[in-house]
Design a protein around this motif. Structure first.
Motif, PDB file in Angstrom:
ATOM      1  N   ALA A 184       0.837  -1.211   0.000  1.00  0.00           N
ATOM      2  CA  ALA A 184       0.000   0.000   0.000  1.00  0.00           C
ATOM      3  C   ALA A 184       0.867   1.254   0.000  1.00  0.00           C
ATOM      4  N   ARG A 215      -3.645   0.587   6.466  1.00  0.00           N
ATOM      5  CA  ARG A 215      -4.872   0.663   5.665  1.00  0.00           C
ATOM      6  C   ARG A 215      -5.859   1.651   6.295  1.00  0.00           C
ATOM      7  N   THR A 254      -7.154   5.273   4.859  1.00  0.00           N
ATOM      8  CA  THR A 254      -8.589   5.507   4.701  1.00  0.00           C
ATOM      9  C   THR A 254      -9.012   6.838   5.301  1.00  0.00           C
ATOM     10  N   PRO A 293      -7.910   1.893  -0.372  1.00  0.00           N
ATOM     11  CA  PRO A 293      -7.396   1.159   0.790  1.00  0.00           C
ATOM     12  C   PRO A 293      -7.902  -0.275   0.893  1.00  0.00           C
ATOM     13  N   ARG A 303      -6.150  -5.379   1.872  1.00  0.00           N
ATOM     14  CA  ARG A 303      -6.574  -6.134   3.039  1.00  0.00           C
ATOM     15  C   ARG A 303      -5.678  -7.358   3.233  1.00  0.00           C
TER      16      ARG A 303
END
Length: 330
Positions: A69, A147, A151, A246, A250
């Motif tokens: 990410a 994450r 967000t 985002p 996961r």
């Protein structure tokens, strides 16, 4: 010496054949098939980066999605044109020092790896004092924290809306070029003293310490290298897909890479490469399992996620009957 020369000749032939194959594929295949080939190259880099941490050094890390990410958002923010940033950040303006940045792809990709490597070092320094399940939980928690932060940082990452209109810079030469460089780096690293130290730590930490190996230093080094490569892979993925958010990062994304590592064999470079290609292609080939199937005399309703069930069963079979994976350790 003779065996080494033979190995070098075979490696050279494989590299040349790969380049020729990519050239032909780039000229003849449609966009969908080229995307799958690009994903194969990207997942080679990601699989090897996790294998360095989990397979060669023996650490149990589940934080790969977080580093991906970081790399993906770094490339997206640095390469997006200024007008496109204005279109994305319509709810809340982007912070000024990022709003006017526009880098070319290579510097942005390197920065993606550096940023992920820095976070890998900062996280690894305190976390790598833990072992086994505790380390896995800590790195998993880090990935989720990243994450959640992405967000909620509306003025930097555009929050849950994600980023769209990312320049599609990734092609077969970028994805497979980085993949081949990663393979070369891994072979060079594992043949050297650092690679031998990583393997010694994996086999027996007490014996490695008694031989004078600095456990903490080498663990952090392995974690940082793996994070750097994960950031590069995340940046390539963002520039291939053209849009990120985002929810892409996961825990399931980490498990997909872990699947490649386990199927290919922990500590096997060749296994990770072959497994990355097989898993990526089969993920698309088995997509029909998620949809309705018409057999003529009967129509079977599709079950969303069925292909992942198939891969889970394959993983269970491999773990039970062939713990070393498809190929033994290199």
């Amino acid at each position: 010496m003779k065996d080494k020369n033979r190995f070098n000749n075979i490696s050279l032939i494989i590299i040349v054949a790969t380049i020729v194959g990519l050239f032909i594929a780039n000229r003849t295949l449609d966009d969908y098939k080229l995307r799958i080939i690009n994903l194969c190259g990207i997942y080679i880099t990601l699989g090897l980066s996790m294998n360095l941490i989990n397979g060669f050094t023996g650490l149990f890390s589940l934080g790969h999605a977080g580093f991906m990410a970081i790399g993906a958002y770094t490339v997206a923010i640095l390469t997006m044109p200024v007008p496109m940033k204005e279109m994305n950040f319509f709810m809340k303006p982007m912070v000024p020092f990022l709003a006017n940045l526009e880098w070319s792809f290579l510097p942005a990709l390197l920065m993606a790896g550096i940023m992920a490597g820095i976070f890998g070092f900062l996280i690894g320094a305190p976390v790598l004092r833990l072992t086994d399940d505790y380390l896995a939980i800590a790195t998993l928690g880090f990935a989720e924290i990243i994450r959640v932060v992405f967000t909620n940082t509306q003025s930097i990452t555009n929050g849950a809306l994600g980023l769209k209109g990312i320049p599609n810079n990734t092609n077969v030469w970028w994805s497979w070029g980085i993949g081949l460089l990663t393979i070369g780096f891994m072979v060079f690293l594992m043949d050297g003293s650092y690679g031998k130290a990583f393997k010694a730590i994996r086999e027996d930490e007490i014996a490695a310490r008694s031989m004078g190996i600095n456990l903490f230093k080498h663990k952090v080094m392995s974690f940082t290298f793996g994070s750097f490569l994960a950031g590069i892979g995340g940046g390539l993925l963002a520039a291939l897909l053209g849009t990120i958010d985002p929810n892409m990062f996961r825990i399931t994304l980490t498990f997909n890479i872990l699947l490649i590592v386990v199927l290919g064999g922990l500590g096997s470079i060749k296994g990770s490469v072959i497994s990355a290609i097989i898993v990526t292609v089969m993920m698309e080939a088995l997509r029909f399992l998620d949809e309705s199937i018409n057999l003529g005399f009967v129509q079977l309703k599709g079950v969303p996620g069925m292909r992942m069930v198939v891969f889970s069963i394959i993983l269970m079979v491999v773990v039970i009957f062939r713990k070393e994976g498809l190929l033994k350790e290199s």
